[in-house]
Write an enzyme that holds these catalytic residues in place. Structure first.
Site, PDB file in Angstrom:
ATOM      1  N   CYS A 131       1.121  -1.011  -0.485  1.00  0.00           N
ATOM      2  CA  CYS A 131      -0.125  -0.395  -0.180  1.00  0.00           C
ATOM      3  C   CYS A 131       1.172   1.341  -0.569  1.00  0.00           C
ATOM      4  O   CYS A 131       1.110   1.295   0.962  1.00  0.00           O
ATOM      5  CB  CYS A 131      -1.294  -0.329   1.204  1.00  0.00           C
ATOM      6  SG  CYS A 131      -1.706   1.733   1.214  1.00  0.00           S
ATOM      7  N   CYS A 134      -0.712   4.301   2.106  1.00  0.00           N
ATOM      8  CA  CYS A 134      -0.260   3.914   3.703  1.00  0.00           C
ATOM      9  C   CYS A 134       1.750   4.154   3.648  1.00  0.00           C
ATOM     10  O   CYS A 134       1.575   4.779   5.208  1.00  0.00           O
ATOM     11  CB  CYS A 134      -0.669   2.471   3.734  1.00  0.00           C
ATOM     12  SG  CYS A 134      -1.744   1.663   3.645  1.00  0.00           S
ATOM     13  N   ASP A 135       2.394   3.499   3.741  1.00  0.00           N
ATOM     14  CA  ASP A 135       3.847   3.441   3.849  1.00  0.00           C
ATOM     15  C   ASP A 135       4.745   4.234   2.527  1.00  0.00           C
ATOM     16  O   ASP A 135       6.111   4.156   3.246  1.00  0.00           O
ATOM     17  CB  ASP A 135       3.543   2.547   3.878  1.00  0.00           C
ATOM     18  CG  ASP A 135       3.492   1.082   4.370  1.00  0.00           C
ATOM     19  OD1 ASP A 135       2.641   1.533   6.117  1.00  0.00           O
ATOM     20  OD2 ASP A 135       2.963  -0.471   4.591  1.00  0.00           O
TER      21      ASP A 135
END
Ligand code: NAP
Length: 335
Positions: A131, A134-135
């Site tokens: 992701c 997200c990261d």
């Protein structure tokens, strides 16, 4: 007999459980094969509102679970392998157990496709991610790889170029599944280097559980190359977890369940939430939001149907559904 059965215990299922439990519906949550869903496989979550310092994915999930239990949600371990949605109460089978449900919320999630390497499994959440949203932030000024040749890979490569110093876009063929415009955008990006046709043979990690590089093999010549980098984003697609619902709940061409008018499906009393019906946003917060919608829709449905004899409204609805389930998606769309 349960008022609400929720299939899946990720962000969507747990949020649905919190809302349904607070409405005194005593929901039963069937965990699924990955209790906690995709968040349980991540480390720090920095974009879930309300946690300015970030929160670990497994901790966020555990908090939601505790919150749902506090209001009376019940949890069962198990994977749903069969559902009978042709009449109410619906019958939900998970292994040897069968549950009767007046309403059903399907929040079974989607699973990111993985390369299948042991090193990838070990380093997931420690430099390997599925992701970018997200990261990506964790890779400021660092070189990384994005694996895949579809729109997701192109989009993630471009998105990650905001943070990373360099992006190796590794794809197993010279042709791409991605749309022309997405490929052109990635090619025009100075930070992106295409590595094709190349197969990731190994994700290299140094002893302390962090990514060190990748070893790729040229798909035609067999030449092996090691690339030093700090992160690997696997962007080779997702599969919605819909095996038990195939042919029973309407899906789109990619197999995702279709939600209409909120969380409703074509089967009265069956609602969907989270990534099992969303291949576009796929965020913890959007999954949670749709879980809330599904619980409110289920509550409203029960309010409207409770007290009516099952044979009256329930059976006429389910007869209608049987016709729909047997009808190709295109016809259903226009019905
Ligand atoms: P996808 O289109 O299915 O592409 C998956 C890619 O991963 C393919 O290039 C495939 O290679 C590769 N791949 C699959 N398994 C692999 C493996 N085991 N090892 C190495 N490579 C592997 O998936 P997606 O990119 O996630 O897109 C899914 C859908 O969402 C598509 O319809 C896409 O258009 C859409 N989407 C749209 C946007 C946008 O418009 N902004 C953004 C993201 C996604 P091969 O080609 O060799 O099979």
């Amino acid at each position: 007999m349960h008022d609400v059965v929720i299939i899946g215990s990720g962000c969507a299922g747990l949020t649905a459980a919190i809302y349904a439990a607070r409405a005194n519906l005593k929901p039963l949550v069937i965990d699924g094969h990955e209790p906690g869903g995709q968040l349980s496989l991540t480390t720090m979550v920095e974009n879930f509102p309300g946690f300015p310092e970030g929160i670990l994915g497994p901790e966020l999930i555990e908090n939601m679970r505790t919150q749902a239990k506090k209001f009376g949600a019940e949890f069962k371990a198990g994977v749903v392998n069969e559902v009978d949605l042709t009449r109410r109460p619906f019958k939900i089978t998970a292994g040897k157990d069968t549950y009767d449900a007046k309403t059903l919320i399907v929040a079974a999630g989607a699973s990111a496709r993985m390369l299948g390497l042991e090193s990838e499994r070990k380093l997931l959440g420690y430099g390997v991610s599925t992701c970018a949203t997200c990261d990506g932030f964790f890779f400021r000024g660092k070189p990384i790889a994005v694996v895949g040749g579809g729109d997701s890979a192109m989009e993630e490569a471009n998105f990650l170029s905001r943070y990373a110093s360099k992006i190796y876009l590794v794809h197993r063929r010279n042709d791409f599944r991605a749309s022309r415009i997405m490929i052109d955008r990635a090619r025009a990006n100075q930070k992106v280097e295409f590595v094709t046709p190349a197969i990731v043979e190994e994700i290299l990690g140094h002893g302390n559980g962090a990514v060190d590089g990748i070893r790729v093999r040229h798909a035609e010549t067999g030449a092996v190359r090691e690339i030093k980098l700090d992160g690997v984003f696997v962007a080779i697609g997702h599969d919605p977890n819909t095996t038990a619902f195939r042919g029973k709940i309407e899906t789109d061409a990619n197999g995702y369940l279709i939600a209409k008018n909120g969380s409703k499906t074509t089967i009265p009393g069956v609602f969907v939430a989270g990534d099992v019906q969303d291949h576009r946003y796929r965020q913890a917060i959007t999954a949670a939001g749709s879980g809330c919608m599904a619980a409110l829709d289920a509550e409203k449905f029960l309010e409207e149907h409770e007290g009516q004899p099952a044979s009256a409204s329930f059976e006429s609805d389910s007869a209608k559904h049987q016709a729909v389930a047997a009808t190709p998606a295109a016809t259903v769309e226009s019905a």
